[in-house]
Design an enzyme around this catalytic site. Structure first.
Site, short mmCIF file in Angstrom:
data_model
loop_
_atom_site.label_atom_id
_atom_site.label_comp_id
_atom_site.label_asym_id
_atom_site.label_seq_id
_atom_site.Cartn_x
_atom_site.Cartn_y
_atom_site.Cartn_z
N THR A 180 0.81 -1.22 0.00
CA THR A 180 0.00 0.00 0.00
C THR A 180 0.85 1.27 0.00
OG1 THR A 180 -0.10 -0.09 2.41
CG2 THR A 180 -1.93 -1.10 1.20
N LYS A 181 2.17 1.14 0.12
CA LYS A 181 3.03 2.31 0.19
C LYS A 181 3.46 2.74 -1.22
CE LYS A 181 2.72 2.34 4.64
NZ LYS A 181 1.87 1.17 4.88
N ASN A 182 4.15 3.87 -1.29
CA ASN A 182 4.54 4.40 -2.60
C ASN A 182 5.41 3.43 -3.39
OD1 ASN A 182 3.28 6.59 -1.43
ND2 ASN A 182 4.72 8.09 -2.25
#
Length: 373
Positions: A180-182
């Site tokens: 879910t992170k960049n």
């Protein structure tokens, strides 16, 4: 359905995964681990970076490094993921929650000093949505009272405070490479960032199950032994290879995310001008784009409206101090004037690297339709 998130894909991941497989080493601390750690050290300016299986693992390592003991107190916001608190509660600490600021949703630095007691051991800041806490004030407080500062920078890779990368300012920083992170390490992953020289050797021991195995591989000792408490906190080489591909593409990932963020910002500014929504005040690393609605009922209605239009929008944290574990293992210092109120009206919109322009336009149109009804 437009998902809230899709893991970023840049196209070079398979090449690096195949190279890792061909190397003959799939366990951690191989060539790709070393490349990723060197990249983080060079770009973030930290003394040492250690890849971990998750940001949760990095936080747990931080608690061990700080020798958190039963009876110690650790100050942090309640508006955060459960791992922030779990890592320290597992060592026996009492979690002391402090209210957040309405503009940034970060720990209110003006309320921290009043929460400090003789039992306080550390302050854990969470850079929500990649937006920096007021680190100068927090570091000054920590120095005055002899406390350690841990930066939960799970969402903050690529963001800065006064020109300094987040995660490089406190004594310890923790990054997340969850999908879910960049950027991602293939689904799960994290890193421990060390800004104090004396933490490096004990951190290596903690990461290698409490042994000096890292020194053994560097031929500094003839055999490795159990030295201290630790666990299995190594990221695998396959994950590191995936992560390395994404680190190389970080600039292009950030550029695309920022473009989507700015499209949202421009599209929803008229709603903000009419007082219908509140918008984020700082893009930071474009990790999250959220809207603040009037209240919980309106937020729920918007989420349901978007779902009916084939769009998944989501709220975020339930404040930890309102949960059963939060009440048993912690306490809220002072008044909850902001945390619960803001958590109940925030909704996050889809934002991910591979999001198509047509999908962005659909989200904008659907949100606009909600307020035109």
């Amino acid at each position: 359905m437009i998902p809230f998130n899709q893991p970023p894909l840049v196209g070079t991941e398979l090449e690096h995964l195949q190279a890792a497989m061909a190397s003959g080493q799939l366990a951690g601390n191989g060539a790709y681990t070393q490349r990723c750690e060197a990249w983080l050290e060079a770009h973030l300016g930290v003394k040492k970076a250690l890849l971990t299986p998750s940001c949760t693992a990095a936080l747990e390592m931080a608690a061990l490094l700080l020798h958190i003991q039963p009876g110690d107190e650790v100050i942090m916001p309640s508006y955060t993921f459960v791992s922030t608190a779990n890592a320290f509660a597992l060592r026996g600490a009492k979690i002391v929650f402090v209210d957040i600021k309405p503009n940034s949703l970060n720990l209110d630095e003006n309320l921290v000093e009043a929460a400090i007691t003789p039992r306080t051991k550390a302050i854990v800041v969470v850079h929500y949505a990649g937006v920096s806490c007021e680190m100068a004030a927090i570091m000054a407080l920590a120095q005055r009272y002899g406390l350690s500062v841990v930066e939960d920078a799970a969402q903050a890779l690529g963001a800065t405070y006064q020109g300094r990368p987040l995660g490089s300012i406190g004594h310890i920083g923790c990054l997340s490479f969850h999908e879910t992170k960049n950027i991602s390490a293939g689904g799960e992953g994290g890193a421990l960032l060390l800004n104090v020289e004396n933490f490096i050797e004990p951190a290596e021991i903690i990461r290698e199950k409490g042994t000096n195995r890292s020194q053994f591989f560097r031929k500094q000792v003839d055999k490795y032994r159990w030295q201290a408490l630790g666990s299995s906190y190594l990221m695998s080489e396959l994950q590191a290879a995936y992560l390395y591909a994404q680190l190389q593409a970080l600039d292009q990932i950030q550029t695309r995310r920022q473009a989507i963020y700015l499209q949202y910002l421009a599209a929803f500014q008229p709603l903000a001008d009419q007082g219908l929504v509140e918008l984020p005040q700082d893009m930071a690393n474009a990790h999250i784009f959220y809207l603040k609605l009037a209240d919980l009922a309106q937020r729920t209605a918007l989420i349901e409206h978007l779902k009916a239009q084939g769009i998944l929008a989501v709220f975020h944290y339930i404040p930890l101090h309102t949960s059963p574990a939060g009440q048993a293992l912690g306490r809220f210092h002072g008044q909850d004037n902001v945390t619960t109120r803001e958590s109940e009206r925030l909704v996050r919109l889809p934002l991910f690297y591979n999001m198509a322009d047509e999908q962005v336009a659909r989200v904008i149109e659907a949100v606009g339709d909600f307020f035109r009804v």
